[in-house]
Design an enzyme around this catalytic site. Structure first.
Site, PDB file in Angstrom:
ATOM      1  CD  GLU A  20      12.133   2.368 -10.342  1.00 34.56           C
ATOM      2  OE1 GLU A  20      13.306   2.107 -10.028  1.00 34.56           O
ATOM      3  OE2 GLU A  20      11.179   1.590 -10.149  1.00 34.56           O
ATOM      4  CG  HIS A  64       8.267  -2.314 -10.804  1.00 37.33           C
ATOM      5  ND1 HIS A  64       9.410  -2.808 -11.376  1.00 37.33           N
ATOM      6  CD2 HIS A  64       7.462  -3.384 -10.588  1.00 37.33           C
ATOM      7  CE1 HIS A  64       9.318  -4.120 -11.495  1.00 37.33           C
ATOM      8  NE2 HIS A  64       8.127  -4.491 -11.035  1.00 37.33           N
TER       9      HIS A  64
END
Length: 155
Positions: free
Chosen positions: A54, A52
Site C-alpha cells: 500500500e 509495504h
C-alpha cells in the site's frame, strides 16, 4: 469492477511470493477506473520495513499524479492494510479501500499486527519500545513557525 481489481492485486501478490521479491501482498490504486499504480510488498528486497504494498502504491500514485493527495482514487489491496498502511491511506486521503483477506487471515500465516494495534492504545511510556516525552523550551518552535508561515502548503 471492484472484484476485478482485487483479483489483479491477489494475482500480483502471488507472483511476488513466487519471485521471492517480498511478502504476499499487493496493492493497486485506480483513478477513474484506470490503474495508476500496481505495487507489491518489497520489504525484504529493498531492506525497507515501510515498503509495504500500500505504501509503495501510494508513493507511485502520488508521483504519477504529482500530488500528495489521492482523494479521487481507490485502493485495492490483497489484504486488509496494517496500522502503518492505514495511517498512510488516511494521510493520502484515498476515497475508498477494498481488500480481499483480512487481518485475521494474515495473522494465521505469520503477519500478526495485533500487537501494534495494542501498542497504539497504550500511553507512550507503557509501550514495549521505550518512549519518553521530554519537555524542551524550544519544542514548539517548529509548530509556531508553521502557524506564522504565510506561503505554506497546508495538508
Amino acid at each position: 469492477m471492484h472484484e476485478q481489481f482485487l483479483q489483479q492485486s491477489i494475482a500480483l501478490a502471488k507472483e511476488n511470493v513466487q519471485s521471492n521479491a517480498g511478502g504476499p501482498f499487493a496493492a493497486i490504486i485506480c483513478q477513474n477506473q484506470q490503474i495508476i499504480a500496481a505495487c507489491t510488498n518489497i520489504v525484504t528486497t529493498s531492506n525497507d520495513p515501510t515498503a509495504h504494498a500500500e505504501i509503495t502504491a501510494i508513493r507511485k500514485a502520488c508521483a504519477t499524479l504529482n500530488s500528495f493527495q489521492l482523494n479521487d482514487c481507490i485502493l485495492y489491496s490483497s489484504c486488509e492494510p496494517c496500522p502503518m498502511c492505514l495511517g498512510a491511506i488516511y494521510w493520502a486521503r484515498l476515497q475508498q479501500v477494498y481488500f480481499a483477506c483480512d487481518r485475521f487471515d494474515a495473522a494465521k500465516v505469520g503477519f500478526d499486527d495485533r500487537f501494534i494495534y495494542d501498542e497504539i492504545a497504550l500511553p507512550p511510556e507503557q509501550r514495549q519500545i521505550n518512549m519518553q516525552h521530554i519537555k524542551l523550551a524550544t519544542a514548539l518552535s517548529p509548530f509556531i513557525a508553521w502557524q506564522t508561515q504565510t506561503d505554506k502548503i497546508p495538508y
